[in-house]
Scaffold this motif. Sequence first.
Motif, PDB file in Angstrom:
ATOM      1  N   HIS A 126       0.778  -1.204   0.022  1.00  0.00           N
ATOM      2  CA  HIS A 126      -0.091   0.121   0.082  1.00  0.00           C
ATOM      3  C   HIS A 126       0.976   1.254   0.110  1.00  0.00           C
ATOM      4  N   ASP A 127       0.601   1.971  -1.182  1.00  0.00           N
ATOM      5  CA  ASP A 127       1.593   3.289  -1.072  1.00  0.00           C
ATOM      6  C   ASP A 127       3.044   2.821  -0.929  1.00  0.00           C
ATOM      7  N   GLU A 128       3.392   1.959  -1.755  1.00  0.00           N
ATOM      8  CA  GLU A 128       4.723   1.420  -1.693  1.00  0.00           C
ATOM      9  C   GLU A 128       5.369   0.728  -0.486  1.00  0.00           C
ATOM     10  N   GLU A 129       4.144   0.649   0.556  1.00  0.00           N
ATOM     11  CA  GLU A 129       4.824   0.193   1.749  1.00  0.00           C
ATOM     12  C   GLU A 129       4.176  -1.413   1.793  1.00  0.00           C
ATOM     13  N   GLU A 130       5.108  -2.485   2.144  1.00  0.00           N
ATOM     14  CA  GLU A 130       4.321  -3.595   2.128  1.00  0.00           C
ATOM     15  C   GLU A 130       4.204  -3.761   3.713  1.00  0.00           C
ATOM     16  N   ASN A 131       3.090  -4.600   4.051  1.00  0.00           N
ATOM     17  CA  ASN A 131       2.713  -5.005   5.191  1.00  0.00           C
ATOM     18  C   ASN A 131       1.445  -5.830   5.123  1.00  0.00           C
ATOM     19  N   TRP A 132       0.935  -6.257   6.362  1.00  0.00           N
ATOM     20  CA  TRP A 132      -0.061  -7.046   6.179  1.00  0.00           C
ATOM     21  C   TRP A 132      -1.097  -6.761   6.651  1.00  0.00           C
ATOM     22  N   PHE A 133      -2.461  -7.050   5.900  1.00  0.00           N
ATOM     23  CA  PHE A 133      -3.708  -6.108   5.926  1.00  0.00           C
ATOM     24  C   PHE A 133      -4.888  -7.217   6.220  1.00  0.00           C
ATOM     25  N   ALA A 134      -5.918  -6.824   6.898  1.00  0.00           N
ATOM     26  CA  ALA A 134      -7.053  -7.704   7.313  1.00  0.00           C
ATOM     27  C   ALA A 134      -7.916  -7.634   6.100  1.00  0.00           C
ATOM     28  N   ASN A 135      -8.656  -9.090   5.862  1.00  0.00           N
ATOM     29  CA  ASN A 135      -9.689  -9.086   4.882  1.00  0.00           C
ATOM     30  C   ASN A 135     -10.956  -9.063   6.014  1.00  0.00           C
ATOM     31  N   TRP A 136     -11.872  -8.350   5.459  1.00  0.00           N
ATOM     32  CA  TRP A 136     -13.094  -7.708   6.688  1.00  0.00           C
ATOM     33  C   TRP A 136     -14.342  -8.014   5.532  1.00  0.00           C
ATOM     34  N   ASP A 137     -15.591  -8.365   6.127  1.00  0.00           N
ATOM     35  CA  ASP A 137     -16.782  -8.301   5.788  1.00  0.00           C
ATOM     36  C   ASP A 137     -17.785  -8.194   6.885  1.00  0.00           C
ATOM     37  N   PRO A 138     -18.978  -7.898   6.778  1.00  0.00           N
ATOM     38  CA  PRO A 138     -20.021  -7.723   7.798  1.00  0.00           C
ATOM     39  C   PRO A 138     -20.404  -8.752   8.726  1.00  0.00           C
ATOM     40  N   SER A 139     -19.651  -9.935   8.464  1.00  0.00           N
ATOM     41  CA  SER A 139     -19.886 -11.077   9.215  1.00  0.00           C
ATOM     42  C   SER A 139     -19.025 -10.881  10.651  1.00  0.00           C
ATOM     43  N   PHE A 140     -18.131  -9.805  10.669  1.00  0.00           N
ATOM     44  CA  PHE A 140     -17.317  -9.552  11.662  1.00  0.00           C
ATOM     45  C   PHE A 140     -17.964  -8.692  12.882  1.00  0.00           C
ATOM     46  N   ILE A 141     -18.951  -8.123  12.340  1.00  0.00           N
ATOM     47  CA  ILE A 141     -19.974  -7.562  13.045  1.00  0.00           C
ATOM     48  C   ILE A 141     -20.791  -8.378  14.062  1.00  0.00           C
ATOM     49  N   PHE A 142     -21.570  -9.099  13.110  1.00  0.00           N
ATOM     50  CA  PHE A 142     -22.324 -10.473  13.571  1.00  0.00           C
ATOM     51  C   PHE A 142     -22.418 -11.484  12.449  1.00  0.00           C
ATOM     52  N   PRO A 143     -22.119 -12.707  13.003  1.00  0.00           N
ATOM     53  CA  PRO A 143     -21.578 -13.798  12.066  1.00  0.00           C
ATOM     54  C   PRO A 143     -22.751 -13.915  10.799  1.00  0.00           C
ATOM     55  N   GLU A 144     -24.070 -13.588  11.098  1.00  0.00           N
ATOM     56  CA  GLU A 144     -24.986 -13.918  10.092  1.00  0.00           C
ATOM     57  C   GLU A 144     -25.215 -12.619   9.119  1.00  0.00           C
ATOM     58  N   LEU A 145     -24.687 -11.516   9.456  1.00  0.00           N
ATOM     59  CA  LEU A 145     -24.909 -10.481   8.667  1.00  0.00           C
ATOM     60  C   LEU A 145     -24.067 -10.538   7.432  1.00  0.00           C
ATOM     61  N   ASP A 146     -24.984 -10.125   6.200  1.00  0.00           N
ATOM     62  CA  ASP A 146     -24.455  -9.879   4.970  1.00  0.00           C
ATOM     63  C   ASP A 146     -24.456  -8.616   4.612  1.00  0.00           C
ATOM     64  N   ALA A 147     -23.860  -8.082   3.413  1.00  0.00           N
ATOM     65  CA  ALA A 147     -23.769  -6.606   3.025  1.00  0.00           C
ATOM     66  C   ALA A 147     -25.091  -6.084   2.962  1.00  0.00           C
ATOM     67  N   LYS A 148     -26.022  -6.700   2.532  1.00  0.00           N
ATOM     68  CA  LYS A 148     -27.463  -6.201   2.170  1.00  0.00           C
ATOM     69  C   LYS A 148     -28.207  -6.293   3.137  1.00  0.00           C
ATOM     70  N   ASP A 149     -27.923  -6.900   3.987  1.00  0.00           N
ATOM     71  CA  ASP A 149     -28.893  -7.211   5.224  1.00  0.00           C
ATOM     72  C   ASP A 149     -28.892  -5.922   6.112  1.00  0.00           C
ATOM     73  N   THR A 150     -30.187  -5.982   6.806  1.00  0.00           N
ATOM     74  CA  THR A 150     -30.384  -4.821   7.785  1.00  0.00           C
ATOM     75  C   THR A 150     -30.435  -5.364   9.421  1.00  0.00           C
ATOM     76  N   VAL A 151     -30.111  -4.510  10.319  1.00  0.00           N
ATOM     77  CA  VAL A 151     -30.023  -5.123  11.700  1.00  0.00           C
ATOM     78  C   VAL A 151     -31.439  -4.269  12.416  1.00  0.00           C
ATOM     79  N   GLY A 152     -32.359  -4.930  13.005  1.00  0.00           N
ATOM     80  CA  GLY A 152     -33.464  -4.261  13.403  1.00  0.00           C
ATOM     81  C   GLY A 152     -33.557  -4.594  14.826  1.00  0.00           C
ATOM     82  N   ILE A 153     -34.489  -3.697  15.603  1.00  0.00           N
ATOM     83  CA  ILE A 153     -34.743  -3.959  17.012  1.00  0.00           C
ATOM     84  C   ILE A 153     -36.431  -3.876  17.198  1.00  0.00           C
TER      85      ILE A 153
END
Length: 674
Positions: A126-153
């Motif tokens: 990244h920007d001519e700098e090498e390093n370790w970077f994390a893969n992320w998706d919404p399941s790290f918020i809640f395991p069953e959560l997908d990008a197009k899902d909504t969270v309700g109360i």
Amino acid sequence: MRNRLLTLLGFCFLFILAGCEKEPTPVERLEAYVDLWNKHDFTQMYNQFLTNETKQEFDTANFIDRQDKLIKDLAIDDLEVTYTKPDQETEWDPKEPAAFNIQVKMNTLAGPVSFEKKLVFIHETHDEEENWFANWDPSFIFPELDAKDTVGIATIESKRGEILDRNDQPIAINGKGFEVGIVPGKFDDARKAEFAKSIGVTPEFIDKQLNQSWVKPDYFVPIAKMARTDANLLDSLIAIPGVTYQKTPMREYPYGEALAHLSGYIGKITAEQLEEKKDQGYKESDLIGRQGLERLLEDRLRGQDGIRIFIKKPDVGAEPVVIAEKPATDGETIHVTIDADLQKLIYDSMKGEPGTSAAVDPKTGETLALVSSPSFDPAHFMLGMSGERYKQLSEDPLQPLFNRFAAAYAPGSTMKPITAAVGMEVGTLNPAEGIVINGRTWQKDASWGNYKVSRLHPEAPNPMDLKKALIYSDNIYFAQQALKMGRQPFIDGVHKFGFGETMPFALNLSASQISNDGKISSEGQLADSSFGQGQMLTNILHLASMYEAFLTDGVIYKPTLYAEEEKGQVWKKDVLSADHASVMRSNLRSVVVDGFAQAANLPDIPLAGKTGTAELKATGEGRGQENGFFVTYNSENPTLLLAMMIEHVEDNDGSGYVAAMAAEVFKAYHAKLQ
């Protein structure tokens, strides 16, 4: 020249050091990433730790803003992200992903949430700098959560607790009512004004409801809610073409007016109550106890709503995925000692006359009835009363909104048995000793000036002993006995019966008093007090409770209202001896058999008791108001002790009018027990 050389060598040294700095390991990057996660620093996580692919798929709104909002909306706190440390000997190949097991825990408004995930770091530039970077998706918020899902109360509604009587009869329950409305295509518009007046709305309000955009000719349009106690009115309304109804959940008060002052009612929370209880989770739309037991027991009756946090999938028909759920907690079911059917018998017997009654079990102190008459339908207050209707109630000369059982009244001649008991205990009153009394009036001597004690029955035969004095309700006899015992012994004696202190009772009742300052300042005041006049006042429950002493050989029990309370708790003891109590029982039976309460001299129910008439001084010319009393019980089976007071009996045969009402209660109650 030498300085320039040294400076150049310094720069070269720093350059060499920088080149020798080691690139962070995946574990070190994970550790920094988790630290930011625990701090909710999603901005730094996004800017410094996500892979290029993740940033392409999820912008800052999906990563930063969404997580910030969920933290706030779900009241997430105590977030704790940990990871399983790999072996120290692990060698990390930049060409291969570095995978770690992480554990996530948090508290939410619906309870705790925890899960485990595998987090992968990729080696990238990244920007001519090498390093370790994390893969992320919404399941790290809640395991069953997908990008197009909504969270309700969702709120899980709790049920308000119910109030039941001693026999499980409903006093305040979660029942049904009616929602009355109009089917526009069938409605007789010519009867709009009639319909509006009947339900307490305006024709303009009906027009507004019917002109809503969603309304169609065959739709049901709700106009007003009605209680089940208004069933007769509902029958007349649905006779109007186009008017119909639906059943709807509603708080019910099945005994209506008979128990209104005791049960109270719920209503929409006021601004003042909302401010007072803002820390207890109340909302503007909540219903809350406004009067009576509904208000007194609010904290116990009120349920705690539950909360569900869920994921809503975009697919049609997809079931929501529950993340966390706090179940609703319903309010308590509370039993009271009241006998609701007895209460209604008493209320009906009073025929709408202004007055009050109390009934107790003299062997336990349990309160069986607390009546205030006339009254109101608590459901009308619950549903919201029109200003016109409230004005009618508040200006009614009979004062149906005034809770009379909480007030205190001059007890009149019902005080005479108490005076007699005090005199016998002091030793100045011999029940068998006769006194010669002549004439209608008496005064001790000329020092009394214009003050004289009057009696109603100067024809009473001499000599006047205690039995005759009670039968003829002779004021002069009791005035003389009070003077004989003296002011302080009289005061001390009635204190033993509970005067001058607040009764230990669940409801706030006016305390009974000897006088405004607790003292007796003259012989005339002592004389008046001996027969329940002067400044002497008592509430109706205390009056009933005092008569317990005659049936328990000197014990007055703590009056209880809740079934959970211990029965038979002694409030006052040694009020009078067993021998003196026996004398009083015999005499109180004679009062009914031989006295002027013949309406209570029933052939099958041997009532005993004492009538009384308290005269309120007239404020102008003419006769003052008289309140009639009767305290009574079945002398052979004293399980019910009833005290009743009716106002303005001066034109209704005095206390005999009240005795007839009380007799009706015992006849109906006796028939019910058969």
